[in-house]
Design a protein around this motif. Structure first.
Motif, PDB file in Angstrom:
ATOM      1  N   ALA A 187       0.788  -0.762   0.017  1.00 39.29           N
ATOM      2  CA  ALA A 187       0.461  -0.029  -0.177  1.00 39.29           C
ATOM      3  C   ALA A 187       1.165   1.145  -0.313  1.00 39.29           C
ATOM      4  CB  ALA A 187      -0.877   0.181   1.042  1.00 39.29           C
ATOM      5  N   SER A 188       2.109   0.724   1.020  1.00 34.54           N
ATOM      6  CA  SER A 188       2.217   2.253   1.278  1.00 34.54           C
ATOM      7  C   SER A 188       3.560   2.540  -0.550  1.00 34.54           C
ATOM      8  CB  SER A 188       3.667   2.767   2.346  1.00 34.54           C
ATOM      9  OG  SER A 188       4.817   1.092   2.272  1.00 34.54           O
ATOM     10  N   LYS A 189       3.160   2.037  -0.898  1.00 33.68           N
ATOM     11  CA  LYS A 189       4.197   1.951  -2.236  1.00 33.68           C
ATOM     12  C   LYS A 189       3.687   2.659  -3.315  1.00 33.68           C
ATOM     13  CE  LYS A 189       8.381  -0.998  -1.954  1.00 33.68           C
ATOM     14  NZ  LYS A 189       7.987  -2.534  -1.986  1.00 33.68           N
ATOM     15  N   ASN A 190       2.034   2.173  -3.498  1.00 33.31           N
ATOM     16  CA  ASN A 190       0.448   2.760  -3.759  1.00 33.31           C
ATOM     17  C   ASN A 190      -0.101   3.355  -3.617  1.00 33.31           C
ATOM     18  OD1 ASN A 190       2.280   0.706  -6.678  1.00 33.31           O
ATOM     19  ND2 ASN A 190       2.172  -0.888  -5.195  1.00 33.31           N
ATOM     20  N   LEU A 191       0.710   4.091  -3.092  1.00 37.92           N
ATOM     21  CA  LEU A 191      -0.454   4.826  -2.242  1.00 37.92           C
ATOM     22  C   LEU A 191      -1.786   5.220  -2.770  1.00 37.92           C
ATOM     23  CD1 LEU A 191       1.060   6.086   1.533  1.00 37.92           C
ATOM     24  CD2 LEU A 191      -1.087   4.903   1.444  1.00 37.92           C
TER      25      LEU A 191
END
Lengths: 222, 284, 125
Positions: A187-191
């Motif tokens: 998730a943090s990579k593709n927020l």
């Protein structure tokens, strides 16, 4: 016409209007004592519950019959209520965003995250809101408040409980300890992508909820 | 338009009740009473007219518009058992709530009616007595120039003085030419005083539809002693009741020849008609 | 105008109204061209149904006592006294014929009939 319906629903909630300011206070205290993370979602959920009030007051005073003796289409009654609910969603968001920094100042467990995470939490709230809305509104339009309370309220709570339990259960299985962390990492990579996806899904669910509500309300006998 | 309401072959089925293809017309400009026992189908019919309940089949035309056209409600005044208002609203709140929906809302008239009916604009709806609630309902109805009033049991639960006042309000309303009142009730004495037409419904069927005077002039009550009832008249008797001292029943006025002169013949009231009709499950 | 209704009398209300208006017209109490109350106002004042006053006015119009001018109302017509008298005379003759026929069926003689006429006349004001 929708504006008139919103005004009418709001006036019908006369008794509850006074309770509205209590929500932010409650959320503040909750965030302070527990975690700021949930401030925004909580605000949104509370506001959603508040938008259920028209159903409650309607049944008590048989106001749904008032609506049917006024020159109003059934579809417009539904649209008005959804519009009011969306307005309350917006208020909930604003409330949450406003409270969060305050809570962060005093909270026992602080929370420092970037702006994108803010957006993600907001998007998650929208999705959460849409899911609850989809469960509640069509049921309440179909059955009214008394009967709809069970199916429209306890059921989604139960649903979430099961989902949460299921997820926890799966996480506890061997090999899955990092499941939640993996998910968060992705998730943090593709927020932005995730946020956008959640909002789009939420919007889709809301449209579905509206369509079903209009259909069931149009067919209802009083 | 000649008829304020036109119903053709209207049917609605509920679990325990069937409205069976009823038809009737209500001429405009008059008061039409809708009578029937509890459970006969009065409220159902009225709800169908308002599109509050949805018909299974048939046609409904109110003030020339189809029953499901919501713009028709601009010209409609509705009063069910009680007006539908939020209990915490006062008359001022009520005006604010409904005014935006009516193009013809007359605020001045509304306040005049409140004054005329001695209603306190600041008093909450839940604190009002039943009579006051009904008057408030009438005030709202009269303030948007409604052409047709649909009233469901408007006088039930009111004391005689209040009922008389309500009837006066109705009479005042009708002084204008193009206004109609359709009102369901089982307080037949009110209808005796005020109704022009009567629609009589029983078990989901229309049993009479026409002038009130014609209905009450068609029948009479007959009472006599034992042996005063000729055999061939038995089948003409409606709601016949025989007891040790004689008999009593209702019969068409045209059939009163052939009874011995000792019998007592009296005019009927709507109440007599209803009572006798339901006695043996008779139909007119 | 004076209308006093007797609800218990058994005489239909519309007829009572009709007869009382007729009486007022014939006595001159209601002069020619006097505007009568509208059907609906009258119904409200007397607390009777609109149909009742409608019926009374319709009959009065048919019998020539009043005239409805569309858009204006109902006016009292000029009463041709002779015409009224002639009408009443015709009605009396018809009623008399019926009475005599019935009397003969009952076996009354001419003297009985005269006696009955005097008796009846005495009881009616």
């Amino acid at each position: 016409m929708i504006r008139k319906m919103i005004a009418l629903d709001w006036r019908a909630m006369k008794v509850y209007q006074i309770r509205f300011p209590i929500l932010p206070v409650f959320v503040f205290v909750f965030g302070w004592l527990y975690t700021p993370l949930l401030v925004i979602p909580l605000c949104v959920i509370f506001c959603l519950s508040f938008s259920i009030n028209p159903f409650a007051v309607e049944e008590k005073g048989e106001l749904n019959k008032l609506y049917l003796t006024l020159p109003v289409k059934r579809k417009e009654v539904v649209a008005g209520r959804f519009a009011l609910s969306l307005i309350l969603l917006f208020c909930g968001m604003v409330m949450g965003i406003a409270i969060l920094p305050l809570v962060n100042l005093v909270a026992l467990s602080k929370w420092y995250l970037s702006l994108e995470w803010y957006l993600t939490i907001m998007a998650l709230s929208v999705l959460l809101y849409a899911v609850f809305n989809l469960f509640m509104f069509p049921v309440l339009f179909r059955l009214g408040y008394q009967k709809g309370k069970f199916w429209g309220f306890y059921l989604p709570i139960g649903f979430f409980g099961i989902m949460f339990g299921g997820f926890s259960g799966i996480s506890m299985l061997p090999g899955n300890e990092r499941l939640a962390l993996n998910f968060l990492e992705y998730a943090s990579k593709n927020l932005l992508f995730i946020s956008g996806g959640m909002v789009a899904l939420g919007a889709g669910l809301l449209v579905l909820s509206y369509a079903i509500s209009v259909k069931v309300y149009s067919k209802r006998d009083f | 338009m000649n008829n304020a309401i036109e119903i053709k072959n209207l049917s609605k089925r509920y679990k325990n009740f069937l409205l069976d293809g009823i038809s009737f017309s209500v001429p405009s400009g008059y008061i039409c009473g809708f009578i029937g026992q509890n459970g006969a189908g009065k409220t159902t019919t009225m709800k169908l007219m308002l599109n509050m309940a949805l018909k299974d089949s048939g046609e409904i035309e109110v003030l020339g518009k189809s029953g499901d056209d919501e713009s028709l409600k601009e010209e409609l005044g509705v009063l069910f058992d009680q007006p539908y208002f939020q209990e915490d609203w006062n008359p001022i709140d009520i005006e604010r709530a409904v005014k935006p929906f009516y193009r013809q809302w007359d605020s001045k008239a509304y306040h005049q009616y409140l004054a005329k009916f001695s209603l306190d604009p600041k008093q909450k709806f839940k604190a009002m007595s039943r009579g006051m609630k009904m008057k408030l309902g009438m005030a709202v109805t009269l303030s948007h120039d409604a052409k047709l009033l649909l009233l469901d049991e408007p006088t039930s639960g009111l004391d005689p003085v209040m009922r008389d006042e309500m009837l006066d309000v109705f009479r005042d309303y009708l002084v204008e030419e193009d206004r109609t009142i359709f009102f369901s009730t089982h307080i037949t004495s009110d209808l005796e005083k005020i109704a022009d037409y009567i629609i009589y419904i029983q078990d989901g069927r229309i049993v009479y539809s026409g002038l009130k005077d014609e209905l009450t002039e068609k029948y009479c009550l007959i009472r006599g002693g034992e042996g005063d009832l000729p055999q061939d008249k038995r089948k003409s008797m409606i709601g016949l009741r025989e007891h040790t001292a004689g008999f009593e029943g209702m019969i068409e006025v045209t059939e009163t020849g052939g009874f011995p002169p000792e019998v007592v013949i009296e005019t009927v009231t709507l109440e007599d008609i209803m009572v006798h009709m339901s006695r043996n499950g008779e139909t007119l | 105008m004076r209308i006093v209704l007797a609800y218990q009398s058994g005489v239909p209300i519309y007829e009572q109204i009709k007869e009382q208006i007729k009486a007022s017209v014939l006595s001159g109490e209601l002069p020619e061209n006097e505007l009568l109350p509208s059907i609906r106002q009258f119904a409200r004042d007397l607390k009777v149904s609109v149909i009742t006053t409608t019926r009374a006015y319709n009959d009065l119009e048919l019998e020539g006592y009043i005239q409805t001018v569309p858009g204006k109302g109902c006016y009292v017509k000029r009463i041709n006294g002779d015409l009224i008298k002639a009408k009443h005379l015709a009605e009396t003759k018809t009623a008399m014929a019926t009475a005599v026929r019935q009397g003969k069926l009952a076996g009354l003689t001419t003297a009985d009939l005269h006696h009955l006429l005097d008796e009846t006349e005495g009881t009616i004001k």
